[in-house]
Design a protein around this motif. Structure first.
Motif, PDB file in Angstrom:
ATOM      1  N   UNK A  39       3.804   0.115   9.162  1.00  0.00           N
ATOM      2  CA  UNK A  39       3.857  -0.209   7.730  1.00  0.00           C
ATOM      3  C   UNK A  39       4.992  -1.159   7.380  1.00  0.00           C
ATOM      4  N   UNK A  40       6.140  -1.059   8.054  1.00  0.00           N
ATOM      5  CA  UNK A  40       7.253  -1.965   7.740  1.00  0.00           C
ATOM      6  C   UNK A  40       6.853  -3.413   7.972  1.00  0.00           C
ATOM      7  N   UNK A  41       6.190  -3.683   9.091  1.00  0.00           N
ATOM      8  CA  UNK A  41       5.743  -5.049   9.382  1.00  0.00           C
ATOM      9  C   UNK A  41       4.643  -5.476   8.421  1.00  0.00           C
ATOM     10  N   UNK A  42       3.744  -4.552   8.085  1.00  0.00           N
ATOM     11  CA  UNK A  42       2.653  -4.868   7.169  1.00  0.00           C
ATOM     12  C   UNK A  42       3.178  -5.218   5.773  1.00  0.00           C
ATOM     13  N   UNK A  43       4.223  -4.527   5.334  1.00  0.00           N
ATOM     14  CA  UNK A  43       4.743  -4.711   3.981  1.00  0.00           C
ATOM     15  C   UNK A  43       5.682  -5.906   3.839  1.00  0.00           C
TER      16      UNK A  43
ATOM     17  N   UNK B 189       0.906  -1.636  -2.396  1.00  0.00           N
ATOM     18  CA  UNK B 189       2.360  -1.649  -2.206  1.00  0.00           C
ATOM     19  C   UNK B 189       2.835  -2.982  -1.635  1.00  0.00           C
ATOM     20  N   UNK B 190       2.041  -3.569  -0.754  1.00  0.00           N
ATOM     21  CA  UNK B 190       2.406  -4.868  -0.199  1.00  0.00           C
ATOM     22  C   UNK B 190       2.522  -5.930  -1.271  1.00  0.00           C
ATOM     23  N   UNK B 191       1.547  -5.982  -2.170  1.00  0.00           N
ATOM     24  CA  UNK B 191       1.605  -6.948  -3.278  1.00  0.00           C
ATOM     25  C   UNK B 191       2.768  -6.637  -4.208  1.00  0.00           C
ATOM     26  N   UNK B 192       3.000  -5.345  -4.457  1.00  0.00           N
ATOM     27  CA  UNK B 192       4.072  -4.947  -5.368  1.00  0.00           C
ATOM     28  C   UNK B 192       5.440  -5.315  -4.816  1.00  0.00           C
TER      29      UNK B 192
ATOM     30  N   UNK C  79       0.292   6.538   0.965  1.00  0.00           N
ATOM     31  CA  UNK C  79      -0.898   7.310   0.577  1.00  0.00           C
ATOM     32  C   UNK C  79      -0.547   8.162  -0.639  1.00  0.00           C
ATOM     33  N   UNK C  80      -1.462   8.274  -1.570  1.00  0.00           N
ATOM     34  CA  UNK C  80      -1.274   9.098  -2.765  1.00  0.00           C
ATOM     35  C   UNK C  80      -2.478  10.002  -2.971  1.00  0.00           C
ATOM     36  N   UNK C  81      -2.292  11.028  -3.815  1.00  0.00           N
ATOM     37  CA  UNK C  81      -3.377  11.944  -4.124  1.00  0.00           C
ATOM     38  C   UNK C  81      -3.388  13.147  -3.201  1.00  0.00           C
ATOM     39  N   UNK C  82      -4.228  14.133  -3.552  1.00  0.00           N
ATOM     40  CA  UNK C  82      -4.307  15.391  -2.816  1.00  0.00           C
ATOM     41  C   UNK C  82      -5.749  15.648  -2.393  1.00  0.00           C
ATOM     42  N   UNK C  83      -5.920  16.152  -1.183  1.00  0.00           N
ATOM     43  CA  UNK C  83      -7.242  16.542  -0.700  1.00  0.00           C
ATOM     44  C   UNK C  83      -8.229  15.393  -0.687  1.00  0.00           C
ATOM     45  N   UNK C  84      -9.464  15.633  -1.180  1.00  0.00           N
ATOM     46  CA  UNK C  84     -10.494  14.579  -1.175  1.00  0.00           C
ATOM     47  C   UNK C  84     -10.116  13.368  -2.025  1.00  0.00           C
ATOM     48  N   UNK C  85      -9.187  13.556  -2.960  1.00  0.00           N
ATOM     49  CA  UNK C  85      -8.778  12.449  -3.839  1.00  0.00           C
ATOM     50  C   UNK C  85      -7.703  11.560  -3.216  1.00  0.00           C
ATOM     51  N   UNK C  86      -7.277  11.866  -1.989  1.00  0.00           N
ATOM     52  CA  UNK C  86      -6.257  11.040  -1.340  1.00  0.00           C
ATOM     53  C   UNK C  86      -6.762   9.612  -1.188  1.00  0.00           C
ATOM     54  N   UNK C  87      -5.888   8.682  -1.478  1.00  0.00           N
ATOM     55  CA  UNK C  87      -6.266   7.270  -1.430  1.00  0.00           C
ATOM     56  C   UNK C  87      -5.161   6.456  -0.749  1.00  0.00           C
ATOM     57  N   UNK C  88      -5.563   5.364  -0.154  1.00  0.00           N
ATOM     58  CA  UNK C  88      -4.651   4.473   0.535  1.00  0.00           C
ATOM     59  C   UNK C  88      -4.072   3.465  -0.449  1.00  0.00           C
ATOM     60  N   UNK C  89      -2.735   3.417  -0.549  1.00  0.00           N
ATOM     61  CA  UNK C  89      -2.079   2.516  -1.493  1.00  0.00           C
ATOM     62  C   UNK C  89      -1.256   1.431  -0.795  1.00  0.00           C
ATOM     63  N   UNK C  90      -1.290   1.390   0.525  1.00  0.00           N
ATOM     64  CA  UNK C  90      -0.395   0.490   1.250  1.00  0.00           C
ATOM     65  C   UNK C  90      -0.651  -0.983   0.927  1.00  0.00           C
ATOM     66  N   UNK C  91      -1.912  -1.353   0.653  1.00  0.00           N
ATOM     67  CA  UNK C  91      -2.204  -2.751   0.319  1.00  0.00           C
ATOM     68  C   UNK C  91      -1.636  -3.114  -1.050  1.00  0.00           C
TER      69      UNK C  91
END
Length: 252
Positions: A69-73, A33-36, A19-31
């Motif tokens: 997350x380890x299994x997802x990535x 990250x999986x491609x990366x 997850x990245x960002x602060x407060x309302x701007x927080x966003x999910x980056x795990x997907x």
């Protein structure tokens, strides 16, 4: 294997819990990250700040993965190994290792130095075409004194658990401004793979990196190349950039 029959690639990456960002701007980056991580094409991937579960994140983000997350990535065909370092109000997070090669056994040691920082050491014994290779993933403390004591615990673990003739990789977020832990790691026979002639391998902060906090050390392997991917996509996914090292597999 990513390059030739004589080389293999190791990556270390602090994924900031997906997850990245602060407060309302927080966003999910795990997907992303999986491609990366799949695109890194590394034979061993060492990850820090990996969530096993988080109730708050699962409620907030509609696309929160329904598995750790380890299994997802883990790319297809990889084995995922995970150990919890920290238990928080909403879940658990720790270190993970993803690898193309068979995992013989794993172990974990709590290396927390004080109650405000929960830290751990993840060890995996990997079979690389019949050769024993050990990989240790760690995330050291924010305080210099803690890091010194945690490196001492690492040395004790290596001396007690890993045969001196076996190959060893130690990778992770060392929080080591100025590479001050390098001398102690060298004293254990471990060489910093980024200590090569070439472009600086700055990993933090990801948007405008000014220092290297992430390291890959090795013994009985010769580093051939070390690099850090850069660009807007990488700056977006975590506050760290991944560190990549290609090693010569045949070196003893």
């Amino acid at each position: 294997m990513n390059a030739t029959a004589n080389t293999f690639r190791v990556a270390t990456y602090n994924i900031h819990k997906g997850v990245q960002g602060i407060g309302p701007a927080r966003r999910l980056e795990i997907h992303n990250l999986g491609h990366a991580i799949e695109g890194l094409d590394a034979d061993i991937v060492c990850l820090q700040e990996v969530r096993k579960m988080n109730r708050q994140g699962a409620l907030r983000f509609a696309r929160w993965p329904d598995m750790p997350q380890a299994d997802f990535l883990a790319p297809e065909g990889y084995t995922a190994v995970y150990e919890t370092n920290a238990i928080t109000r909403h879940g658990e997070h720790g270190n993970a290792l993803l690898t193309r090669w068979p995992v013989v056994r794993t172990s974990h040691r709590d290396i927390s130095d004080h109650r405000f920082e929960q830290r751990g050491l993840l060890h995996a014994h990997i079979d690389v075409d019949g050769r024993a290779v050990h990989a240790i993933v760690l995330h050291l403390g924010l305080i210099k004194g803690s890091r010194v004591r945690q490196i001492a615990q690492l040395r004790d673990f290596i001396e007690r658990e890993i045969p001196p003739e076996d190959a060893l990789i130690v990778a992770g977020d060392f929080n080591d401004w100025g590479a001050r832990m390098r001398y102690a790691m060298n004293a254990m026979g471990l060489r910093d793979s980024s200590d090569l002639r070439g472009p600086p391998t700055l990993t933090y902060p990801s948007r405008l990196p000014v220092t290297q906090l992430d390291f890959i050390y090795a013994r009985r392997f010769a580093p051939a190349a070390c690099s850090v991917p850069r660009g807007p996509i990488w700056a977006r996914m975590s506050d760290h950039l991944p560190l990549l090292t290609d090693f010569m597999l045949s070196h003893s």
